[in-house]
Motif scaffolding. Structure first.
Motif, PDB file in Angstrom:
ATOM      1  N   SER A  30       0.807  -1.224   0.000  1.00  0.00           N
ATOM      2  CA  SER A  30       0.000   0.000   0.000  1.00  0.00           C
ATOM      3  C   SER A  30       0.838   1.269   0.000  1.00  0.00           C
ATOM      4  CB  SER A  30      -0.929   0.004   1.226  1.00  0.00           C
ATOM      5  OG  SER A  30      -1.770  -1.133   1.231  1.00  0.00           O
ATOM      6  N   HIS A  31       2.085   1.199   0.490  1.00  0.00           N
ATOM      7  CA  HIS A  31       2.909   2.407   0.623  1.00  0.00           C
ATOM      8  C   HIS A  31       4.278   2.178  -0.028  1.00  0.00           C
ATOM      9  CE1 HIS A  31      -0.035   4.105   3.426  1.00  0.00           C
ATOM     10  NE2 HIS A  31      -0.089   2.892   3.946  1.00  0.00           N
ATOM     11  N   SER A  32       4.477   2.786  -1.164  1.00  0.00           N
ATOM     12  CA  SER A  32       5.682   2.539  -1.955  1.00  0.00           C
ATOM     13  C   SER A  32       6.953   3.095  -1.330  1.00  0.00           C
ATOM     14  CB  SER A  32       5.507   3.130  -3.361  1.00  0.00           C
ATOM     15  OG  SER A  32       5.308   4.536  -3.287  1.00  0.00           O
ATOM     16  N   GLN A  33       6.823   4.064  -0.407  1.00  0.00           N
ATOM     17  CA  GLN A  33       7.997   4.655   0.226  1.00  0.00           C
ATOM     18  C   GLN A  33       8.288   4.056   1.597  1.00  0.00           C
ATOM     19  OE1 GLN A  33      10.013   6.859  -1.375  1.00  0.00           O
ATOM     20  NE2 GLN A  33       8.672   6.430  -3.115  1.00  0.00           N
ATOM     21  N   LEU A  34       7.567   2.986   1.944  1.00  0.00           N
ATOM     22  CA  LEU A  34       7.715   2.378   3.262  1.00  0.00           C
ATOM     23  C   LEU A  34       8.780   1.285   3.246  1.00  0.00           C
ATOM     24  CD1 LEU A  34       6.542   2.296   6.153  1.00  0.00           C
ATOM     25  CD2 LEU A  34       4.902   0.590   5.334  1.00  0.00           C
ATOM     26  N   PHE A  35       9.599   1.260   4.292  1.00  0.00           N
ATOM     27  CA  PHE A  35      10.613   0.217   4.490  1.00  0.00           C
ATOM     28  C   PHE A  35      10.373  -0.362   5.878  1.00  0.00           C
ATOM     29  CE2 PHE A  35      14.645  -1.717   5.440  1.00  0.00           C
ATOM     30  CZ  PHE A  35      15.137  -2.146   4.218  1.00  0.00           C
ATOM     31  N   ILE A  36      10.354  -1.685   6.001  1.00  0.00           N
ATOM     32  CA  ILE A  36      10.039  -2.321   7.284  1.00  0.00           C
ATOM     33  C   ILE A  36      11.172  -3.215   7.752  1.00  0.00           C
ATOM     34  CG2 ILE A  36       8.542  -4.019   8.415  1.00  0.00           C
ATOM     35  CD1 ILE A  36       6.204  -2.903   6.943  1.00  0.00           C
ATOM     36  N   LEU A  37      11.512  -3.064   9.026  1.00  0.00           N
ATOM     37  CA  LEU A  37      12.475  -3.933   9.692  1.00  0.00           C
ATOM     38  C   LEU A  37      11.683  -4.914  10.554  1.00  0.00           C
ATOM     39  CD1 LEU A  37      15.032  -1.188  10.860  1.00  0.00           C
ATOM     40  CD2 LEU A  37      15.116  -2.574   8.770  1.00  0.00           C
ATOM     41  N   LEU A  38      11.660  -6.178  10.149  1.00  0.00           N
ATOM     42  CA  LEU A  38      10.945  -7.209  10.899  1.00  0.00           C
ATOM     43  C   LEU A  38      11.898  -7.807  11.933  1.00  0.00           C
ATOM     44  CD1 LEU A  38       8.888  -9.214   8.243  1.00  0.00           C
ATOM     45  CD2 LEU A  38       7.980  -7.869  10.132  1.00  0.00           C
ATOM     46  N   VAL A  39      11.578  -7.603  13.212  1.00  0.00           N
ATOM     47  CA  VAL A  39      12.462  -8.054  14.282  1.00  0.00           C
ATOM     48  C   VAL A  39      11.906  -9.345  14.878  1.00  0.00           C
ATOM     49  CG1 VAL A  39      13.648  -7.417  16.405  1.00  0.00           C
ATOM     50  CG2 VAL A  39      12.964  -5.635  14.768  1.00  0.00           C
TER      51      VAL A  39
END
Length: 346
Positions: A30-39
């Motif tokens: 949904s958000h092209s500028q989003l980066f996620i760190l999955l901990v």
């Protein structure tokens, strides 16, 4: 829009990675500028990413964590034994500036204690509060806090919650001079605990707050106030009771649609009514407003329901994204400085 990085405690909640990982992928879509760190635990997380689109995986990184804070752990014990846990590491990423916000469905008490320890409260805030924006029957929204971060609150804390809630209503909902009320067992000034009456006396004398008095629990969804303030025990019970009633009502609507014994021409009016009611009341579905912001910190922390499904957890990630974009902690700090300064001079 600039790139925004969120740290997600992938192991928290009742369902852990089987909910948090798909929700993270949904948010990235949904958000092209989003980066996620999955901990979390790579051995559990990685298989859930096997079928993900490569374009999404390019904006996602798994950060290994050694342990998970149990949902039933005492907050003080959880904080002491938190090193290497997915929750603490997600918060540390925010502290170190590697992420702009943290999202977790884990132990509320532990999240509160660790967030306060690592990110520190804003000047003038004794203890942070969990805040959510709830829909009401007038098609508007009400800011409610505290929702469970502080079981017991003194009058000073309730006043601080009122200030933060008013700021949120202005900044998030665009309401000028938001109405602020205290949740109580009656609307008469003589009712309620001493702490509530003392907070009411302070708010009545505070020109910076548009205080309108007490409201009872049955006014929660009426739209009579823009900000509703209470302690964490009352707020948590109130919120979960409301959510349970709404879920039951929506499930009854769905169940009525599944009746098969009636003739088709008798089912038509029922289907029409069901669709109208679902459309009218569907915005009250708790899944659509999951995610409580831990207000009063120098960073952004979003607490998701432990029992959140994929859709609801994705909404919590959305809440974090919006809070960061709108620089909520900085705006609250600025308003607190102004209110406290004027209060000191009064």
């Amino acid at each position: 829009m600039i790139r925004l990085t969120l740290a997600v405690d992938a192991m928290g909640g009742d369902f852990g990675p089987c909910v948090t990982v798909p929700a993270a992928l949904q948010a990235l879509t949904s958000h092209s500028q989003l980066f996620i760190l999955l901990v979390g635990d790579p051995d559990i997380i990685t298989p859930l990413l096997a079928k993900a689109d490569s374009s999404l995986l390019g904006r996602l990184q798994v950060i290994p964590a050694e342990s998970v804070i149990p949902s039933d752990a005492k907050p003080s014990q959880a904080v002491r034994n938190s090193r290497g846990s997915s929750m603490r590491m997600a918060l540390e990423l925010v502290k170190e500036g590697k992420a702009e916000a943290c999202v977790s469905a884990g132990n509320t008490g532990a999240l509160m204690g660790l967030a306060k320890l690592l990110l520190k409260p804003l000047d003038g805030i004794e203890r942070p509060a969990l805040m959510s924006v709830l829909p009401h029957q007038q098609q508007g929204k009400t800011v409610m806090l505290d929702l469970g971060a502080n079981v017991g609150c003194d009058s000073a804390m309730l006043v601080q919650f009122a200030v933060m809630g008013a700021v949120m209503a202005e900044e998030l909902l665009g309401i000028a001079q938001p109405r602020v009320a205290l949740l109580n067992i009656g609307q008469e000034e003589t009712k309620g605990l001493d702490t509530i009456r003392e907070a009411a006396a302070i708010l009545r004398e505070s020109p910076q707050i548009n205080y309108i008095g007490y409201l009872e629990g049955n006014d929660l969804l009426t739209g009579k106030t823009d900000v509703l303030v209470c302690d964490g025990f009352v707020g948590n019970v109130t919120l979960k009771t409301m959510e349970g009633v709404v879920r039951m009502f929506l499930s009854l609507l769905r169940a009525s649609e599944e009746g098969k014994k009636r003739s088709w021409w008798l089912r038509l009016p029922g289907r029409w009514i069901q669709k109208r009611l679902t459309k009218r009341l569907g915005h009250l579905n708790p899944d659509q407003y999951n995610g409580a912001c831990l207000l009063g910190l120098r960073g952004t922390v979003i607490k998701s329901h432990g029992a959140a499904n994929q859709r609801a957890f994705a909404v919590a990630i959305e809440q974090a994204e919006q809070a960061v974009r709108r620089r909520i902690p900085m705006r609250i700090a600025a308003r607190l400085d102004a209110v406290l300064a004027r209060s000191d001079k009064a």
